[in-house]
Design a protein around this motif. Structure first.
Motif, short mmCIF file in Angstrom:
data_model
loop_
_atom_site.label_atom_id
_atom_site.label_comp_id
_atom_site.label_asym_id
_atom_site.label_seq_id
_atom_site.Cartn_x
_atom_site.Cartn_y
_atom_site.Cartn_z
N ALA A 170 45.96 40.81 44.98
CA ALA A 170 46.52 39.83 44.03
C ALA A 170 47.87 40.04 43.85
CB ALA A 170 45.92 40.41 42.68
N ILE A 203 36.60 41.13 38.95
CA ILE A 203 38.18 41.10 39.00
C ILE A 203 38.52 41.36 37.60
CG2 ILE A 203 40.05 39.00 38.80
CD1 ILE A 203 38.12 37.15 40.38
N ARG A 204 38.01 41.26 36.45
CA ARG A 204 38.65 41.92 35.20
C ARG A 204 38.53 43.42 35.45
NH1 ARG A 204 42.08 40.33 31.93
NH2 ARG A 204 40.92 41.64 30.20
N GLN A 255 41.63 44.56 37.43
CA GLN A 255 42.83 44.58 36.69
C GLN A 255 42.66 45.64 35.55
OE1 GLN A 255 42.44 40.22 35.63
NE2 GLN A 255 44.06 39.87 37.19
N LEU A 278 39.15 33.32 32.22
CA LEU A 278 39.78 33.58 33.63
C LEU A 278 38.87 32.17 34.18
CD1 LEU A 278 39.81 36.67 35.91
CD2 LEU A 278 38.98 34.84 36.52
N ILE A 305 41.32 29.32 36.23
CA ILE A 305 41.13 28.80 37.55
C ILE A 305 40.72 27.62 37.96
CG2 ILE A 305 40.29 29.52 39.79
CD1 ILE A 305 40.64 32.58 38.80
N TYR A 311 37.27 28.37 41.16
CA TYR A 311 36.46 29.49 41.15
C TYR A 311 34.86 29.08 41.23
CZ TYR A 311 33.90 33.12 38.62
OH TYR A 311 33.31 34.12 37.92
N LEU A 341 42.92 35.27 42.79
CA LEU A 341 44.26 35.62 41.68
C LEU A 341 45.64 35.29 42.17
CD1 LEU A 341 42.64 38.84 40.53
CD2 LEU A 341 42.49 36.70 39.37
N TYR A 346 46.54 31.56 41.88
CA TYR A 346 46.53 31.01 40.21
C TYR A 346 47.23 31.87 39.41
CZ TYR A 346 43.42 27.36 42.06
OH TYR A 346 42.79 26.40 42.65
N GLN A 347 48.18 32.59 40.06
CA GLN A 347 49.06 33.79 39.09
C GLN A 347 49.77 33.12 37.87
OE1 GLN A 347 52.99 34.40 41.35
NE2 GLN A 347 51.35 34.39 42.95
N LEU A 353 47.31 32.51 35.30
CA LEU A 353 46.73 33.74 34.76
C LEU A 353 47.91 34.61 34.07
CD1 LEU A 353 44.33 34.58 37.80
CD2 LEU A 353 43.73 33.90 35.41
#
Length: 508
Positions: free
Chosen positions: A119, A181-182, A185, A201, A205, A209, A261, A264-265, A268
């Motif tokens: 990521a 993913i969460r 992070q 999230l 995306i 997704y 991730l 699509y930074q 996000l």
């Protein structure tokens, strides 16, 4: 998506707050720490690689190659062996549980590390030593999260009915990658299981997704098929091979989630750059100078472009591209005054590089813009005259050599230049008389050069003798200075304008 101002088809990776423009990696000054704008010199804001990164569904071959290195594969094999051993020793219950937790925990810890590093733009598998710290704790947290989700689905099914319970189960399964993913992070179970964060999230995306979910389902299905195939062909090693394949696919799936991730930074709310992009963006000073010139050229700052080109000539005297590009620019834009100043620089560069095949054609291109142009270098005019004589363009050779004794009186090669001029004139019809005058002039010039050489030698010897005498007898009275010879007074043979004579002979 933002695009580079100077490359409209390429995604932007930097933004200049001063100029209010976006640029790609090739259009920024990255010579020092912190990229700067070529135009205003301000420090640029990084946009990350979100605008230039390749979609994750196009990187499936690279994703499957991601774990194929000695470190990652050793971890996969070791954890697979430990998990198989744990299932084969049920009589040692505590040892089996410990082995299984260590194996699965290490693999999950490493998989989450892969997700986090990917990521942030690290496209190479991380060090496996990160997998042996906190793996069991992570696994217990994942188990607890799984139990909570199962309980939520079960309670919904029991109290709200089959339809609503099935809908909740579907939503939980759909949001499972987002939850993982969460969790990667935040490393917090409660924030990871926050349904609003997972929905945010997935909404950021969008449709890709769902595409990731499809890929993950395909891989999970293929694992089942491979399990059956391996069990049939290799029954003795089926458990081990199945474990290796499952662990391999786990790392691939976490890598894909991390890459999604990274892709699509911007949506996000964070910025990251790929290590692959950093390797590609490493430029030489020549490439950086070329980019600087290109930016100012597209900005229309032609005065700065000229300045940069002359800086490039000094810094990179052997780089042909700068000399050729500047000459082509002046020729296309028909900049006569600049061409007259630059013409000799380019001609001397071609001569230094032994590009004699381009000297005459380049000189004619200069004449197209400035018909009266002649190089302000005696040696270059003689060199061009020789080449034109070889090519049969005698008039151009005469034009280059005629009158050189007036413009370059101190040129050491004047006698040879007039010998060459006499040879050229001898080949022109009706110019034998002028050829003879040039030969006489060359002899006079040679005699004058010899006398001057002798005078310089006498002066040098007299100076050495005086210095030697002053060191040996410092108090001796100096002799009166000897009168310097004024040299020979030579009368050059009068010479009519050769070009006028050739024109008159042709008209006759």
């Amino acid at each position: 998506m933002n695009y580079c101002k100077y490359h409209p088809l390429d995604g932007a990776t930097y933004s200049c707050p001063q100029c209010n423009i976006h640029q790609c990696d090739q259009c920024v000054d990255d010579e020092h720490k912190g990229a700067r704008c070529f135009v205003c010199g301000s420090v640029l804001e990084s946009l990350g690689s979100g605008n230039t990164v390749e979609p994750f569904w196009r990187r499936l071959p690279e994703a499957f190659k991601y774990p194929l290195n000695s470190a990652s594969m050793s971890l996969i094999v070791i954890t697979s062996i430990l998990s198989v051993v744990a299932t084969l020793i049920p009589f040692l219950f505590i040892l089996a549980i410990v082995l299984y937790l260590f194996a699965v925990g290490s693999l999950m810890k490493y998989s989450f590390t892969c997700l986090e590093r990917t990521a942030m733009g690290e496209m190479k598998a991380p060090d496996v030593m990160d997998a042996y710290q906190g793996g069991i704790k992570l696994l217990l947290q994942l188990v607890l999260m799984t139990i909570v989700l199962v309980v939520v689905v079960g309670v919904s099914y029991h109290y709200l009915g089959m339809a609503f319970g099935g809908l909740i189960g579907f939503l939980v399964a759909l949001s499972l990658p987002a939850i993982l993913i969460r969790f990667a992070q935040t490393e917090n179970m409660f924030e990871a299981m926050n349904p609003f964060a997972a929905i945010a999230l997935m909404a950021a995306i969008g449709l890709p997704y769902g595409l990731l979910i499809v890929f993950m389902l395909i891989m999970m299905t293929s694992v089942g098929v491979l399990h059956e195939w391996i069990g049939t062909l290799f029954p003795a090693m089926s458990y081990l091979l199945q474990a290796i394949i499952s662990n391999y696919y786990t790392i691939v799936m976490f890598h894909l989630m991390g890459y999604m991730l990274f892709q699509y930074q911007e949506q996000l709310g964070y910025s990251a750059r790929s290590d692959e992009d950093d390797e590609k963006s490493e430029r030489t000073d020549i490439e950086r100078m070329r980019a600087n010139i290109m930016v100012h050229l597209k900005e229309g700052d032609y005065e700065q472009v000229v300045t940069l080109y002359y800086q490039a000539f000094k810094r990179f005297p052997n780089e042909a591209s700068f000399f050729e590009q500047f000459f082509d620019l002046l020729y296309v834009c028909k900049k006569t005054a600049l061409m007259e100043d630059y013409g000799l620089v380019y001609l001397e560069f071609l001569s230094r590089k032994k590009r004699f095949d381009k000297l005459t054609s380049t000189f004619k291109q200069i004449l197209f813009l400035s018909p009266n142009y002649l190089p302000a270098s005696a040696s270059m005019r003689v060199q061009l005259a020789r080449l034109f004589k070889q090519n049969g363009d005698l008039k151009m050779a005469v034009r280059l050599l005629n009158g050189m004794h007036k413009q370059f009186a101190d040129f050491d090669g004047l006698p040879d230049a007039y010998v060459l001029l006499s040879e050229v004139l001898a080949e022109l019809p009706g110019m034998q008389l002028q050829a003879e005058k040039c030969r006489q002039m060359s002899m006079q010039l040679q005699r004058k050069a010899d006398v001057k050489k002798q005078e310089l030698e006498l002066q040098r010897q007299a100076k050495l003798a005086a210095e030697a005498k002053s060191t040996t007898t410092p108090n001796t009275r100096r002799a009166p200075p000897v009168a310097k010879s004024s040299g020979l007074t030579l009368e050059l043979v009068p010479m009519e304008s050769v070009l006028d004579i050739t024109d008159k002979s042709e008209k006759a």
